[in-house]
Write an enzyme that holds these catalytic residues in place. Structure first.
Site, short mmCIF file in Angstrom:
data_model
loop_
_atom_site.label_atom_id
_atom_site.label_comp_id
_atom_site.label_asym_id
_atom_site.label_seq_id
_atom_site.Cartn_x
_atom_site.Cartn_y
_atom_site.Cartn_z
N HIS A 124 40.88 -8.69 -21.73
CA HIS A 124 40.91 -9.15 -20.34
C HIS A 124 40.29 -10.53 -20.16
O HIS A 124 40.52 -11.19 -19.16
CB HIS A 124 40.09 -8.21 -19.45
N GLU A 155 39.93 -8.79 -15.47
CA GLU A 155 40.71 -10.01 -15.78
C GLU A 155 40.62 -11.00 -14.62
O GLU A 155 40.41 -12.21 -14.83
CB GLU A 155 42.18 -9.64 -16.05
N SER A 165 47.93 -10.92 -15.11
CA SER A 165 49.01 -10.74 -16.10
C SER A 165 49.86 -9.49 -15.91
O SER A 165 50.99 -9.43 -16.38
CB SER A 165 48.42 -10.73 -17.51
N SER A 208 43.77 2.88 -16.10
CA SER A 208 44.48 1.72 -16.63
C SER A 208 45.38 1.13 -15.55
O SER A 208 46.30 1.78 -15.05
CB SER A 208 45.31 2.15 -17.85
S1 SF4 Z 1 48.99 -6.76 -20.87
FE1 SF4 Z 1 49.67 -8.84 -21.36
S2 SF4 Z 1 47.95 -10.16 -20.91
FE2 SF4 Z 1 47.15 -8.07 -20.99
S3 SF4 Z 1 46.47 -7.82 -23.09
FE3 SF4 Z 1 48.57 -7.12 -23.03
S4 SF4 Z 1 49.82 -8.90 -23.61
FE4 SF4 Z 1 47.78 -9.63 -23.05
#
Ligand code: SF4
Length: 294
Positions: free
Chosen positions: A83, A135, A172, A229
């Site tokens: 994150h 994040e 993300s 999650s």
């Molecule tokens: S969800 Fe996307 S940004 Fe998050 S760890 Fe996985 S690849 Fe990286």
């Protein structure tokens, strides 16, 4: 009952990379491996890596002071989660006197870079995401104190006057269509706003795969992953947004097979932090054989 599995189900590359980094240190033995908050939002996987010598210290938001035994500091390594963290947190962790290893996902690093670049040119940052997610907390540290987290049009309406230099990015793991919609809405108020799609490829792939499961005729979809999650919960929501019942389970034990028998086709997908051994057991319970890979 026919069961179909989403191609992308399971760890994304960023989570896998962070786990590999921590595991490589743990495999060397003899030195404590600490992570600043949970390395992965999956309690079963956390138990597994803890048994390998990787220990979570700190809190979910990576904001509190860490209490680490002085006697272990000189030999210990501190691993930063996928994150990522704010620059201030990085400074703090480095000041603790342990070896420091950054396992921030490069896709999160890309977002931080975009924010930093624009903030240093005087842009105000609008970050589409969950203000409580680690994040987002980390990314806000790159905004030069000129950042605003938004989740809705209402939040955009409530923004103070921001001038002409406005940049919008996303956490993300958000929904692409929502980001596009909010980006267009922001541009009504700030026509020169720079709207940069920073939703990662792994998230987009998992969202596309949900649509593919529905197209293949799935009448219900089992979404496997930690109840905390964020990306797993979003997948479950996306399933429901497509008019298909979502069964969010953490492990195979949570599945009520009888409740699923009424469907002719059942899909399975899993969040980016769901280990393969759990997906495997869910597939087995629903009668779909799958090779164990991780
Ligand atoms: S969800 Fe996307 S940004 Fe998050 S760890 Fe996985 S690849 Fe990286």
């Amino acid at each position: 009952m026919k069961v179909i599995l989403a191609e992308s189900a399971g760890f994304c590359w960023g989570v896998e990379r962070a786990i590999d980094i921590a595991r490589d240190f743990a495999a060397q033995g003899k030195r404590p491996v600490y992570t600043d908050g949970p390395l992965i939002h999956n309690s079963q996987m956390m138990e597994k890596i803890e048994a390998e010598g990787i220990r979570e210290v700190g809190d979910y938001e990576s904001s509190g002071e860490l209490e680490i035994d002085e006697s272990t500091k000189s030999s210990a390594v501190m691993v930063v989660r996928a994150h990522g963290i704010s620059p201030e947190r990085r400074k703090y962790l480095k000041s603790l006197g342990m070896e420091f290893r950054d396992a921030t996902c490069p896709d999160v690093g890309f977002i931080a870079g975009k924010i930093h670049k624009h903030a240093s040119k005087g842009y105000k940052t609008i970050l589409f995401g969950d203000p409580k997610h680690p994040e987002v907390i980390g990314l806000m540290g790159y905004t030069n104190d000129c950042g605003y987290v938004v989740k809705s049009q209402k939040d955009i309406d409530a923004l103070p006057p921001l001038g002409d230099k406005v940049c919008m990015v996303s956490q993300s793991t958000m929904f692409t269509d929502e980001f596009e919609r909010l980006g267009e809405y922001l541009k009504i108020k700030y026509p020169n706003a720079q709207v940069i799609d920073t939703i990662c490829g792994a998230t987009k792939e998992r969202q596309t795969d949900v649509v593919n499961l529905v197209k293949q005729g799935a009448q219900a979809i089992v979404v496997v992953g930690g109840y905390h999650s964020s990306n797993t919960r979003k997948l479950a929501l996306l399933v429901e947004n497509h008019g298909v019942p979502a069964y969010h389970v953490e492990t195979a034990d949570d599945i009520d097979v009888n409740a699923l028998q009424k469907y002719e086709i059942v899909g399975i997908t899993a969040g980016a932090s769901t280990p393969d051994f759990i997906i495997e057991s869910v597939c087995n319970k629903l009668g779909l054989c799958r090779e164990l890979e991780k």
